[in-house]
Write an enzyme that holds these catalytic residues in place. Structure first.
Site, PDB file in Angstrom:
ATOM      1  CB  SER A 113      -0.954  -0.042   1.189  1.00  0.00           C
ATOM      2  OG  SER A 113      -1.892   0.998   1.101  1.00  0.00           O
ATOM      3  CG  HIS A 114       0.117   3.624   3.261  1.00  0.00           C
ATOM      4  ND1 HIS A 114      -0.789   2.584   3.298  1.00  0.00           N
ATOM      5  CD2 HIS A 114       0.548   3.799   4.516  1.00  0.00           C
ATOM      6  CE1 HIS A 114      -0.919   2.170   4.548  1.00  0.00           C
ATOM      7  NE2 HIS A 114      -0.108   2.878   5.307  1.00  0.00           N
ATOM      8  CG  ASP A 277      -2.387   4.068  -1.622  1.00  0.00           C
ATOM      9  OD1 ASP A 277      -3.093   4.008  -2.644  1.00  0.00           O
ATOM     10  OD2 ASP A 277      -2.372   3.172  -0.759  1.00  0.00           O
ATOM     11  CG  ASP A 279      -2.603  -0.299  -2.829  1.00  0.00           C
ATOM     12  OD1 ASP A 279      -2.401   0.788  -2.269  1.00  0.00           O
ATOM     13  OD2 ASP A 279      -3.414  -1.138  -2.403  1.00  0.00           O
ATOM     14  CG  ASP A 281      -5.945   1.072  -1.455  1.00  0.00           C
ATOM     15  OD1 ASP A 281      -4.984   1.862  -1.339  1.00  0.00           O
ATOM     16  OD2 ASP A 281      -6.065   0.038  -0.760  1.00  0.00           O
ATOM     17  NE  ARG A 282      -4.087   3.980   2.990  1.00  0.00           N
ATOM     18  CZ  ARG A 282      -3.627   4.104   4.229  1.00  0.00           C
ATOM     19  NH1 ARG A 282      -3.042   5.220   4.601  1.00  0.00           N
ATOM     20  NH2 ARG A 282      -3.738   3.120   5.088  1.00  0.00           N
ATOM     21  CE  LYS A 376      -7.664   1.601   1.631  1.00  0.00           C
ATOM     22  NZ  LYS A 376      -7.615   1.139   3.007  1.00  0.00           N
TER      23      LYS A 376
END
Ligand code: G1P
Ligand code: ZN
Length: 543
Positions: A113-114, A277, A279, A281-282, A376
Protein backbone atom coordinates in the site's frame (compact mmCIF):
# COMPACT_ATOMS: atom_id res chain seq x y z
CA UNK A 1 6.35 -30.43 -17.60
CA UNK A 2 7.01 -32.00 -14.20
CA UNK A 3 5.30 -30.77 -11.12
CA UNK A 4 7.78 -30.40 -8.30
CA UNK A 5 6.88 -30.79 -4.67
CA UNK A 6 9.34 -28.88 -2.54
CA UNK A 7 9.61 -28.58 1.20
CA UNK A 8 9.12 -25.37 3.14
CA UNK A 9 9.14 -24.35 6.77
CA UNK A 10 5.91 -23.22 8.42
CA UNK A 11 5.73 -19.59 9.55
CA UNK A 12 6.18 -19.07 13.26
CA UNK A 13 4.24 -15.88 13.88
CA UNK A 14 3.02 -14.30 10.70
CA UNK A 15 -0.64 -13.61 11.23
CA UNK A 16 -1.85 -11.65 8.24
CA UNK A 17 -3.57 -8.41 9.28
CA UNK A 18 -6.48 -6.66 7.65
CA UNK A 19 -4.39 -6.03 4.56
CA UNK A 20 -2.83 -9.44 4.15
CA UNK A 21 0.76 -10.17 4.93
CA UNK A 22 3.03 -7.14 5.07
CA UNK A 23 6.73 -7.49 5.87
CA UNK A 24 10.12 -6.15 4.99
CA UNK A 25 10.93 -6.97 1.38
CA UNK A 26 13.92 -9.07 2.41
CA UNK A 27 11.62 -11.29 4.45
CA UNK A 28 9.62 -12.05 1.32
CA UNK A 29 12.85 -12.60 -0.61
CA UNK A 30 13.91 -15.52 1.60
CA UNK A 31 13.86 -18.74 -0.40
CA UNK A 32 10.52 -20.48 -0.01
CA UNK A 33 8.81 -17.62 1.79
CA UNK A 34 6.47 -16.42 -0.95
CA UNK A 35 5.92 -20.06 -1.87
CA UNK A 36 4.88 -20.94 1.68
CA UNK A 37 2.36 -18.11 1.81
CA UNK A 38 0.96 -18.70 -1.67
CA UNK A 39 0.55 -22.45 -1.12
CA UNK A 40 -1.16 -21.66 2.20
CA UNK A 41 -3.63 -19.42 0.38
CA UNK A 42 -4.25 -22.08 -2.26
CA UNK A 43 -4.76 -24.77 0.39
CA UNK A 44 -7.02 -22.54 2.48
CA UNK A 45 -9.40 -21.93 -0.42
CA UNK A 46 -9.66 -25.59 -1.30
CA UNK A 47 -6.99 -25.58 -3.99
CA UNK A 48 -6.94 -23.71 -7.29
CA UNK A 49 -7.41 -26.62 -9.69
CA UNK A 50 -9.55 -25.43 -12.60
CA UNK A 51 -9.84 -21.95 -11.12
CA UNK A 52 -9.18 -18.47 -12.50
CA UNK A 53 -7.00 -16.05 -10.58
CA UNK A 54 -6.26 -12.36 -11.12
CA UNK A 55 -2.68 -11.40 -10.32
CA UNK A 56 -1.01 -8.01 -10.17
CA UNK A 57 0.69 -5.50 -7.97
CA UNK A 58 1.70 -1.91 -7.53
CA UNK A 59 5.04 -2.27 -9.30
CA UNK A 60 7.24 -2.07 -6.25
CA UNK A 61 10.57 -3.84 -5.91
CA UNK A 62 10.13 -7.66 -6.04
CA UNK A 63 6.68 -7.35 -7.70
CA UNK A 64 7.81 -9.06 -10.90
CA UNK A 65 9.78 -11.81 -9.16
CA UNK A 66 6.84 -12.63 -6.89
CA UNK A 67 4.48 -12.82 -9.87
CA UNK A 68 6.79 -15.25 -11.68
CA UNK A 69 6.82 -17.45 -8.57
CA UNK A 70 3.03 -17.31 -8.24
CA UNK A 71 2.49 -18.19 -11.89
CA UNK A 72 4.69 -21.29 -11.61
CA UNK A 73 2.77 -22.33 -8.50
CA UNK A 74 -0.62 -21.63 -10.08
CA UNK A 75 0.40 -23.89 -12.96
CA UNK A 76 1.64 -26.64 -10.65
CA UNK A 77 -1.57 -26.44 -8.63
CA UNK A 78 -3.68 -26.84 -11.75
CA UNK A 79 -5.18 -23.35 -12.14
CA UNK A 80 -7.11 -22.96 -15.39
CA UNK A 81 -6.26 -19.33 -15.98
CA UNK A 82 -4.17 -16.53 -14.54
CA UNK A 83 -5.12 -13.00 -15.59
CA UNK A 84 -2.13 -10.72 -15.08
CA UNK A 85 -1.85 -6.95 -15.54
CA UNK A 86 0.68 -5.99 -18.21
CA UNK A 87 4.07 -5.33 -16.68
CA UNK A 88 2.77 -6.99 -13.51
CA UNK A 89 0.74 -3.88 -12.72
CA UNK A 90 -2.77 -3.69 -11.35
CA UNK A 91 -4.02 -1.07 -8.96
CA UNK A 92 -5.92 -2.61 -6.06
CA UNK A 93 -9.32 -1.21 -7.20
CA UNK A 94 -8.63 -2.26 -10.80
CA UNK A 95 -7.79 -5.78 -9.57
CA UNK A 96 -11.02 -5.85 -7.59
CA UNK A 97 -12.95 -4.82 -10.69
CA UNK A 98 -11.18 -7.40 -12.84
CA UNK A 99 -11.97 -10.22 -10.40
CA UNK A 100 -15.65 -9.25 -10.51
CA UNK A 101 -15.85 -8.57 -14.21
CA UNK A 102 -14.17 -11.82 -15.20
CA UNK A 103 -15.93 -13.90 -12.57
CA UNK A 104 -12.56 -15.00 -11.23
CA UNK A 105 -12.20 -17.23 -8.19
CA UNK A 106 -10.04 -14.69 -6.48
CA UNK A 107 -6.94 -12.61 -6.83
CA UNK A 108 -3.46 -12.22 -5.46
CA UNK A 109 -2.57 -8.57 -4.94
CA UNK A 110 1.02 -7.59 -4.34
CA UNK A 111 1.53 -4.35 -2.49
CA UNK A 112 2.41 -2.82 0.83
CA UNK A 113 0.00 0.00 0.00
CA UNK A 114 1.38 3.36 1.13
CA UNK A 115 4.54 1.92 2.70
CA UNK A 116 7.83 2.66 0.93
CA UNK A 117 9.16 0.14 -1.58
CA UNK A 118 12.65 -1.17 -2.25
CA UNK A 119 14.94 -3.96 -1.15
CA UNK A 120 15.20 -2.39 2.30
CA UNK A 121 11.58 -1.28 2.47
CA UNK A 122 8.26 -3.09 2.48
CA UNK A 123 6.41 -5.70 0.47
CA UNK A 124 3.05 -7.34 0.90
CA UNK A 125 0.62 -9.90 -0.45
CA UNK A 126 -3.07 -10.43 0.04
CA UNK A 127 -5.82 -12.61 -1.27
CA UNK A 128 -9.11 -11.19 -2.53
CA UNK A 129 -12.20 -13.35 -2.77
CA UNK A 130 -14.52 -13.78 -5.79
CA UNK A 131 -16.55 -10.71 -4.79
CA UNK A 132 -13.38 -8.68 -5.44
CA UNK A 133 -12.87 -7.74 -1.81
CA UNK A 134 -10.15 -8.52 0.74
CA UNK A 135 -10.58 -11.94 2.31
CA UNK A 136 -12.82 -11.84 5.38
CA UNK A 137 -11.55 -13.00 8.75
CA UNK A 138 -12.72 -16.61 8.30
CA UNK A 139 -10.53 -16.88 5.19
CA UNK A 140 -7.51 -15.05 6.60
CA UNK A 141 -7.76 -17.28 9.68
CA UNK A 142 -7.77 -20.36 7.46
CA UNK A 143 -4.73 -19.03 5.56
CA UNK A 144 -2.99 -18.34 8.83
CA UNK A 145 -3.71 -21.87 10.06
CA UNK A 146 -2.19 -23.25 6.85
CA UNK A 147 0.98 -21.15 7.26
CA UNK A 148 1.49 -22.73 10.68
CA UNK A 149 1.32 -26.29 9.40
CA UNK A 150 2.53 -26.23 5.82
CA UNK A 151 5.52 -28.37 4.91
CA UNK A 152 5.53 -28.37 1.13
CA UNK A 153 4.48 -26.45 -1.95
CA UNK A 154 4.02 -27.29 -5.60
CA UNK A 155 5.72 -25.54 -8.46
CA UNK A 156 7.01 -26.02 -11.98
CA UNK A 157 10.32 -24.96 -13.44
CA UNK A 158 9.94 -22.38 -16.17
CA UNK A 159 11.93 -19.60 -17.70
CA UNK A 160 10.47 -16.16 -16.98
CA UNK A 161 7.07 -15.57 -18.49
CA UNK A 162 6.79 -12.47 -20.67
CA UNK A 163 4.52 -10.13 -18.70
CA UNK A 164 4.85 -7.26 -21.14
CA UNK A 165 3.11 -8.62 -24.22
CA UNK A 166 -0.69 -8.57 -24.26
CA UNK A 167 -2.29 -11.91 -25.08
CA UNK A 168 -2.31 -15.51 -23.93
CA UNK A 169 0.44 -18.04 -23.33
CA UNK A 170 0.34 -21.49 -21.84
CA UNK A 171 2.27 -22.67 -18.79
CA UNK A 172 1.62 -26.37 -18.24
CA UNK A 173 -2.20 -26.56 -18.18
CA UNK A 174 -2.64 -22.93 -17.16
CA UNK A 175 -3.50 -20.17 -19.60
CA UNK A 176 -1.69 -16.99 -18.72
CA UNK A 177 -3.49 -13.94 -20.03
CA UNK A 178 -1.75 -10.59 -19.99
CA UNK A 179 -4.28 -7.75 -19.97
CA UNK A 180 -4.13 -3.97 -20.20
CA UNK A 181 -4.34 -2.96 -16.53
CA UNK A 182 -6.14 0.31 -17.29
CA UNK A 183 -8.73 -0.42 -20.00
CA UNK A 184 -11.49 -2.19 -18.03
CA UNK A 185 -11.14 0.16 -15.10
CA UNK A 186 -11.30 3.26 -17.29
CA UNK A 187 -14.44 1.92 -18.97
CA UNK A 188 -16.06 1.43 -15.58
CA UNK A 189 -15.24 5.01 -14.55
CA UNK A 190 -16.80 6.23 -17.78
CA UNK A 191 -20.06 4.52 -16.81
CA UNK A 192 -20.10 5.97 -13.31
CA UNK A 193 -19.24 9.60 -14.01
CA UNK A 194 -20.34 12.35 -16.36
CA UNK A 195 -17.22 12.51 -18.51
CA UNK A 196 -18.77 15.18 -20.75
CA UNK A 197 -19.31 17.52 -17.81
CA UNK A 198 -15.79 16.95 -16.52
CA UNK A 199 -14.35 17.43 -20.01
CA UNK A 200 -16.22 20.75 -20.24
CA UNK A 201 -14.88 21.75 -16.82
CA UNK A 202 -11.31 21.25 -18.06
CA UNK A 203 -12.12 22.88 -21.41
CA UNK A 204 -13.28 25.97 -19.51
CA UNK A 205 -9.76 26.38 -18.22
CA UNK A 206 -10.13 24.82 -14.79
CA UNK A 207 -6.86 23.31 -13.60
CA UNK A 208 -5.91 20.21 -11.70
CA UNK A 209 -2.79 18.44 -10.48
CA UNK A 210 -2.83 14.73 -9.68
CA UNK A 211 0.21 13.38 -7.86
CA UNK A 212 0.60 9.68 -8.63
CA UNK A 213 3.59 9.60 -6.25
CA UNK A 214 5.61 7.43 -8.69
CA UNK A 215 3.18 4.62 -7.95
CA UNK A 216 0.61 2.54 -9.76
CA UNK A 217 -2.02 5.20 -10.52
CA UNK A 218 0.28 7.00 -12.97
CA UNK A 219 -0.91 5.10 -16.06
CA UNK A 220 -4.53 5.12 -14.88
CA UNK A 221 -4.58 8.86 -14.21
CA UNK A 222 -2.76 9.69 -17.45
CA UNK A 223 -5.24 7.71 -19.53
CA UNK A 224 -8.36 8.90 -17.73
CA UNK A 225 -7.56 12.52 -16.88
CA UNK A 226 -5.36 13.53 -19.78
CA UNK A 227 -6.32 11.23 -22.65
CA UNK A 228 -10.04 10.76 -21.97
CA UNK A 229 -11.02 13.93 -20.11
CA UNK A 230 -8.79 16.34 -21.97
CA UNK A 231 -6.80 17.69 -19.03
CA UNK A 232 -3.56 19.15 -20.39
CA UNK A 233 -0.25 17.27 -20.25
CA UNK A 234 1.39 18.01 -16.94
CA UNK A 235 -1.85 17.51 -15.00
CA UNK A 236 -0.51 14.16 -13.79
CA UNK A 237 2.67 14.50 -11.75
CA UNK A 238 5.11 11.68 -10.97
CA UNK A 239 3.12 9.46 -13.29
CA UNK A 240 5.65 6.75 -14.08
CA UNK A 241 5.60 3.86 -11.57
CA UNK A 242 9.00 3.21 -10.03
CA UNK A 243 10.12 0.20 -7.97
CA UNK A 244 10.99 2.36 -4.99
CA UNK A 245 8.53 5.20 -5.65
CA UNK A 246 11.57 7.40 -6.35
CA UNK A 247 12.63 6.74 -2.76
CA UNK A 248 9.40 8.35 -1.58
CA UNK A 249 6.66 7.34 0.77
CA UNK A 250 3.59 6.88 -1.46
CA UNK A 251 1.10 7.95 1.18
CA UNK A 252 -1.31 10.67 0.07
CA UNK A 253 -1.51 12.78 3.20
CA UNK A 254 -0.31 16.27 4.11
CA UNK A 255 3.01 14.88 5.39
CA UNK A 256 4.11 12.65 2.55
CA UNK A 257 2.42 14.58 -0.25
CA UNK A 258 3.55 17.92 1.14
CA UNK A 259 4.70 19.37 -2.20
CA UNK A 260 1.14 19.05 -3.48
CA UNK A 261 -0.30 20.65 -0.35
CA UNK A 262 2.24 23.48 -0.64
CA UNK A 263 1.19 23.92 -4.26
CA UNK A 264 -2.50 24.44 -3.45
CA UNK A 265 -1.64 26.84 -0.64
CA UNK A 266 0.62 29.01 -2.85
CA UNK A 267 -0.08 31.64 -5.50
CA UNK A 268 -1.17 30.18 -8.80
CA UNK A 269 -2.69 27.13 -7.13
CA UNK A 270 -4.72 24.79 -9.34
CA UNK A 271 -8.50 24.65 -8.80
CA UNK A 272 -8.32 21.04 -7.68
CA UNK A 273 -5.57 18.66 -6.64
CA UNK A 274 -5.44 15.07 -5.53
CA UNK A 275 -3.04 12.23 -4.87
CA UNK A 276 -3.20 8.47 -4.50
CA UNK A 277 -1.05 5.88 -2.77
CA UNK A 278 1.22 3.00 -3.80
CA UNK A 279 -1.53 0.64 -4.93
CA UNK A 280 -4.11 3.28 -5.86
CA UNK A 281 -6.78 2.68 -3.25
CA UNK A 282 -6.24 5.75 -1.08
CA UNK A 283 -6.84 9.39 -1.98
CA UNK A 284 -6.18 12.91 -0.82
CA UNK A 285 -8.45 15.74 -1.93
CA UNK A 286 -7.29 19.36 -2.09
CA UNK A 287 -8.62 22.58 -3.52
CA UNK A 288 -7.15 26.03 -3.91
CA UNK A 289 -6.17 26.95 -0.34
CA UNK A 290 -7.90 23.96 1.22
CA UNK A 291 -7.27 20.39 2.42
CA UNK A 292 -10.35 18.19 2.68
CA UNK A 293 -10.14 15.59 5.45
CA UNK A 294 -11.11 12.08 4.33
CA UNK A 295 -13.99 12.15 6.82
CA UNK A 296 -15.34 15.38 5.31
CA UNK A 297 -14.75 14.06 1.82
CA UNK A 298 -16.97 11.05 2.54
CA UNK A 299 -19.69 13.34 3.88
CA UNK A 300 -19.51 15.70 0.89
CA UNK A 301 -19.62 12.74 -1.49
CA UNK A 302 -22.63 11.30 0.34
CA UNK A 303 -24.44 14.62 0.07
CA UNK A 304 -23.68 15.07 -3.64
CA UNK A 305 -23.37 11.58 -5.12
CA UNK A 306 -26.80 11.85 -6.76
CA UNK A 307 -25.24 14.36 -9.17
CA UNK A 308 -23.22 11.56 -10.81
CA UNK A 309 -24.70 9.03 -13.27
CA UNK A 310 -23.54 6.06 -11.17
CA UNK A 311 -25.56 7.23 -8.16
CA UNK A 312 -28.34 9.09 -9.97
CA UNK A 313 -30.97 7.01 -8.17
CA UNK A 314 -29.60 8.11 -4.80
CA UNK A 315 -27.51 6.19 -2.30
CA UNK A 316 -28.71 3.20 -0.30
CA UNK A 317 -26.67 3.88 2.78
CA UNK A 318 -23.25 4.85 4.08
CA UNK A 319 -20.68 2.98 6.15
CA UNK A 320 -17.65 4.38 7.89
CA UNK A 321 -15.01 2.86 10.11
CA UNK A 322 -15.54 3.62 13.77
CA UNK A 323 -12.59 6.05 14.12
CA UNK A 324 -13.78 8.03 11.07
CA UNK A 325 -15.61 11.23 12.01
CA UNK A 326 -19.37 11.26 12.23
CA UNK A 327 -19.69 13.90 9.48
CA UNK A 328 -21.30 11.41 7.10
CA UNK A 329 -23.77 10.29 9.76
CA UNK A 330 -25.44 13.69 9.57
CA UNK A 331 -25.80 13.45 5.80
CA UNK A 332 -27.22 9.93 6.07
CA UNK A 333 -29.72 11.15 8.62
CA UNK A 334 -30.79 14.03 6.39
CA UNK A 335 -31.15 11.66 3.43
CA UNK A 336 -33.01 9.12 5.52
CA UNK A 337 -30.60 6.30 4.70
CA UNK A 338 -28.80 3.84 6.98
CA UNK A 339 -25.36 4.62 8.37
CA UNK A 340 -23.07 1.87 9.73
CA UNK A 341 -20.05 2.08 12.00
CA UNK A 342 -17.60 -0.75 11.31
CA UNK A 343 -14.15 -1.71 12.61
CA UNK A 344 -11.07 -0.34 10.86
CA UNK A 345 -10.26 -2.16 7.63
CA UNK A 346 -12.03 -2.26 4.29
CA UNK A 347 -12.98 -5.92 4.60
CA UNK A 348 -15.71 -5.03 7.09
CA UNK A 349 -17.61 -3.13 4.40
CA UNK A 350 -17.84 -6.20 2.18
CA UNK A 351 -20.96 -7.79 3.64
CA UNK A 352 -22.83 -4.45 3.66
CA UNK A 353 -21.88 -3.79 0.04
CA UNK A 354 -22.72 -7.31 -1.08
CA UNK A 355 -26.09 -7.14 0.68
CA UNK A 356 -26.91 -3.83 -1.01
CA UNK A 357 -27.23 -2.06 2.33
CA UNK A 358 -24.71 0.69 1.50
CA UNK A 359 -23.50 2.48 -1.61
CA UNK A 360 -20.67 4.52 -0.09
CA UNK A 361 -17.94 3.61 2.38
CA UNK A 362 -15.05 5.49 3.86
CA UNK A 363 -12.25 5.48 6.36
CA UNK A 364 -10.42 8.39 7.93
CA UNK A 365 -7.19 6.93 6.57
CA UNK A 366 -7.84 8.37 3.10
CA UNK A 367 -9.98 5.50 1.88
CA UNK A 368 -13.21 6.21 0.06
CA UNK A 369 -15.19 3.99 -2.25
CA UNK A 370 -18.51 2.62 -3.36
CA UNK A 371 -20.25 -0.55 -4.41
CA UNK A 372 -18.64 -0.40 -7.89
CA UNK A 373 -15.78 -2.56 -6.56
CA UNK A 374 -14.96 -4.14 -3.19
CA UNK A 375 -11.90 -2.06 -2.37
CA UNK A 376 -11.47 1.58 -1.63
CA UNK A 377 -10.68 3.47 -4.78
CA UNK A 378 -8.45 6.52 -5.02
CA UNK A 379 -9.16 7.59 -8.58
CA UNK A 380 -12.87 6.94 -8.14
CA UNK A 381 -12.89 9.47 -5.28
CA UNK A 382 -10.99 11.94 -7.45
CA UNK A 383 -13.46 11.56 -10.32
CA UNK A 384 -16.35 11.83 -7.89
CA UNK A 385 -15.04 15.20 -6.71
CA UNK A 386 -14.40 16.35 -10.28
CA UNK A 387 -17.94 15.39 -11.24
CA UNK A 388 -19.37 17.22 -8.22
CA UNK A 389 -17.31 20.35 -8.92
CA UNK A 390 -18.33 20.29 -12.58
CA UNK A 391 -22.00 19.69 -11.80
CA UNK A 392 -22.26 22.38 -9.12
CA UNK A 393 -19.86 24.85 -10.65
CA UNK A 394 -18.39 25.57 -7.22
CA UNK A 395 -14.80 25.58 -5.99
CA UNK A 396 -13.62 22.97 -3.50
CA UNK A 397 -13.63 25.60 -0.75
CA UNK A 398 -17.16 26.75 -1.58
CA UNK A 399 -18.32 23.14 -1.62
CA UNK A 400 -16.80 22.44 1.79
CA UNK A 401 -17.95 25.70 3.40
CA UNK A 402 -21.44 25.12 2.06
CA UNK A 403 -21.41 21.61 3.48
CA UNK A 404 -20.41 22.79 6.95
CA UNK A 405 -22.95 25.58 7.02
CA UNK A 406 -25.64 22.99 6.29
CA UNK A 407 -24.50 20.09 8.47
CA UNK A 408 -22.04 21.62 10.92
CA UNK A 409 -18.36 20.72 11.11
CA UNK A 410 -16.68 17.72 12.72
CA UNK A 411 -13.24 18.98 13.62
CA UNK A 412 -11.06 15.94 13.25
CA UNK A 413 -7.45 14.82 13.42
CA UNK A 414 -5.50 11.59 13.83
CA UNK A 415 -2.29 11.64 15.85
CA UNK A 416 0.13 8.77 15.23
CA UNK A 417 2.91 7.72 17.58
CA UNK A 418 5.13 5.47 15.51
CA UNK A 419 7.78 2.83 16.18
CA UNK A 420 6.90 2.55 19.85
CA UNK A 421 8.26 -0.27 21.93
CA UNK A 422 5.73 -3.06 21.41
CA UNK A 423 5.52 -4.01 25.09
CA UNK A 424 5.02 -0.39 26.18
CA UNK A 425 2.28 0.15 23.61
CA UNK A 426 0.52 -3.09 24.56
CA UNK A 427 0.69 -2.21 28.25
CA UNK A 428 -0.71 1.24 27.60
CA UNK A 429 -3.69 -0.24 25.80
CA UNK A 430 -4.18 -3.03 28.35
CA UNK A 431 -4.09 -0.65 31.31
CA UNK A 432 -6.43 1.81 29.62
CA UNK A 433 -8.82 -1.03 28.86
CA UNK A 434 -8.85 -1.96 32.55
CA UNK A 435 -9.48 1.67 33.54
CA UNK A 436 -12.20 2.41 31.00
CA UNK A 437 -15.15 1.96 33.32
CA UNK A 438 -13.65 4.16 36.01
CA UNK A 439 -13.23 7.13 33.66
CA UNK A 440 -16.87 8.19 33.47
CA UNK A 441 -17.46 11.44 35.32
CA UNK A 442 -13.77 12.24 35.75
CA UNK A 443 -12.35 15.60 34.68
CA UNK A 444 -9.10 15.82 32.73
CA UNK A 445 -8.01 19.42 32.15
CA UNK A 446 -10.85 21.14 30.33
CA UNK A 447 -12.63 17.91 29.43
CA UNK A 448 -14.96 15.66 31.38
CA UNK A 449 -15.45 12.04 30.37
CA UNK A 450 -19.07 10.97 29.92
CA UNK A 451 -18.38 7.32 29.18
CA UNK A 452 -15.73 5.11 27.67
CA UNK A 453 -15.93 1.67 26.12
CA UNK A 454 -14.30 -0.91 23.93
CA UNK A 455 -15.73 -1.23 20.43
CA UNK A 456 -17.12 -4.57 19.29
CA UNK A 457 -18.80 -4.95 15.95
CA UNK A 458 -21.77 -7.16 15.22
CA UNK A 459 -22.01 -7.55 11.48
CA UNK A 460 -25.69 -6.97 10.71
CA UNK A 461 -25.50 -9.13 7.58
CA UNK A 462 -23.64 -12.29 8.52
CA UNK A 463 -23.95 -12.01 12.29
CA UNK A 464 -20.20 -12.32 12.90
CA UNK A 465 -18.74 -10.49 15.87
CA UNK A 466 -15.36 -8.74 16.00
CA UNK A 467 -14.16 -7.78 19.44
CA UNK A 468 -11.48 -5.40 20.62
CA UNK A 469 -11.68 -2.93 17.74
CA UNK A 470 -10.52 0.18 19.55
CA UNK A 471 -11.10 2.12 22.77
CA UNK A 472 -13.52 5.03 22.76
CA UNK A 473 -13.57 7.87 25.24
CA UNK A 474 -16.50 10.25 24.98
CA UNK A 475 -16.43 13.69 26.54
CA UNK A 476 -19.00 16.17 27.70
CA UNK A 477 -20.07 18.37 24.80
CA UNK A 478 -19.74 15.61 22.21
CA UNK A 479 -15.93 15.41 21.91
CA UNK A 480 -14.44 12.00 21.36
CA UNK A 481 -11.08 10.25 21.42
CA UNK A 482 -10.45 6.80 19.97
CA UNK A 483 -7.29 4.80 20.60
CA UNK A 484 -6.09 1.73 18.78
CA UNK A 485 -2.88 0.06 17.71
CA UNK A 486 -2.13 -0.13 14.02
CA UNK A 487 -2.39 -3.51 12.38
CA UNK A 488 -0.34 -2.55 9.34
CA UNK A 489 2.89 -1.07 10.71
CA UNK A 490 6.08 -3.00 10.10
CA UNK A 491 8.29 -1.46 12.80
CA UNK A 492 7.47 -1.64 16.51
CA UNK A 493 3.97 -0.53 17.41
CA UNK A 494 2.02 2.46 16.12
CA UNK A 495 -0.51 4.04 18.45
CA UNK A 496 -3.27 5.93 16.69
CA UNK A 497 -5.19 8.57 18.62
CA UNK A 498 -8.25 9.89 16.78
CA UNK A 499 -9.73 13.16 17.99
CA UNK A 500 -13.05 14.66 17.04
CA UNK A 501 -15.32 17.50 18.10
CA UNK A 502 -18.58 18.65 16.53
CA UNK A 503 -19.42 22.29 15.92
CA UNK A 504 -23.00 23.02 14.78
CA UNK A 505 -23.71 25.15 11.67
CA UNK A 506 -24.25 28.28 13.76
CA UNK A 507 -20.96 27.77 15.68
CA UNK A 508 -17.41 28.79 14.80
CA UNK A 509 -16.59 26.81 11.67
CA UNK A 510 -13.24 28.44 10.96
CA UNK A 511 -10.97 27.40 13.83
CA UNK A 512 -7.59 25.84 13.10
CA UNK A 513 -8.11 22.07 13.41
CA UNK A 514 -5.33 21.33 15.89
CA UNK A 515 -6.32 24.32 18.02
CA UNK A 516 -9.93 23.14 17.99
CA UNK A 517 -8.81 19.74 19.31
CA UNK A 518 -6.02 20.79 21.70
CA UNK A 519 -8.01 20.29 24.90
CA UNK A 520 -9.15 16.85 23.80
CA UNK A 521 -5.60 15.86 22.87
CA UNK A 522 -4.34 17.01 26.24
CA UNK A 523 -7.04 15.17 28.17
CA UNK A 524 -6.46 11.98 26.22
CA UNK A 525 -2.71 12.12 26.78
CA UNK A 526 -3.35 12.53 30.51
CA UNK A 527 -5.82 9.65 30.63
CA UNK A 528 -3.42 7.12 29.12
CA UNK A 529 -0.19 8.50 30.57
CA UNK A 530 1.14 8.94 27.07
CA UNK A 531 4.24 11.01 27.79
CA UNK A 532 5.36 9.04 30.86
CA UNK A 533 4.94 5.70 29.16
CA UNK A 534 6.24 6.44 25.69
CA UNK A 535 8.53 9.41 26.27
CA UNK A 536 6.70 11.15 23.44
CA UNK A 537 4.95 14.46 23.83
CA UNK A 538 4.22 15.15 20.17
CA UNK A 539 2.89 12.76 17.57
CA UNK A 540 5.08 11.68 14.66
CA UNK A 541 2.30 12.31 12.18
CA UNK A 542 -0.85 14.37 12.40
CA UNK A 543 -3.39 13.99 9.63
C1 G1P B 1 -4.53 1.40 8.26
C2 G1P B 1 -5.72 2.34 8.32
C3 G1P B 1 -6.98 1.59 7.97
C4 G1P B 1 -6.83 0.92 6.62
C5 G1P B 1 -5.58 0.05 6.61
C6 G1P B 1 -5.32 -0.54 5.24
O1 G1P B 1 -4.69 0.39 9.19
O2 G1P B 1 -5.82 2.94 9.58
O3 G1P B 1 -8.06 2.49 7.97
O4 G1P B 1 -7.94 0.12 6.33
O5 G1P B 1 -4.45 0.83 6.98
O6 G1P B 1 -5.10 0.44 4.29
P1 G1P B 1 -3.98 0.42 10.64
O7 G1P B 1 -2.52 0.60 10.40
O8 G1P B 1 -4.56 1.60 11.35
O9 G1P B 1 -4.34 -0.89 11.26
ZN1 ZN C 1 -3.28 1.36 -0.46
Amino acid sequence: MTILTQTCTPFDDQKPGTSGLRKKTRVFMQPGYVECFVQSIFNAIGGVAGKTLVIGGDGRFFNLEAIQTILCMAAANGAARAIVGQGGLLSTPAASHLIRKRGADGGLLLSASHNPGGVNADFGMKFNTPNGGPAPEAVTDAIFAETQAITSFKTVKSSDIDLNTLGETQLHATTIEIVDPVADYAALMQELFDFDAIRAWFANGKTMRFDAMHAVTGPYATTILQDMLGAPDGTVLNGVPSVDFAKGHPDPNPIWAKPLVDMVMADGAPDFAAASDGDGDRNMILGRGVYVTPSDSLAVIAANAHLTPGCAAGIKGVARSMPTSAACDRVAEALGVECFETPTGWKFFGTLLDAGRVTLCGEESAGTGSDHVREKDGLWAVLMWLNILAARDLSVKETLDGHWSTYGRNYYSRHDYEALDVAIANDLMADLTMDLETLAGQQFGACKVTYADRFSYHDPVDGSVSHNQGLRINFDGGGRAVLRLSGTGTEGATLRVYLERYEPPEGDLGIDTQAALADLAEATAQICGLAQRTGRSVPDVMT
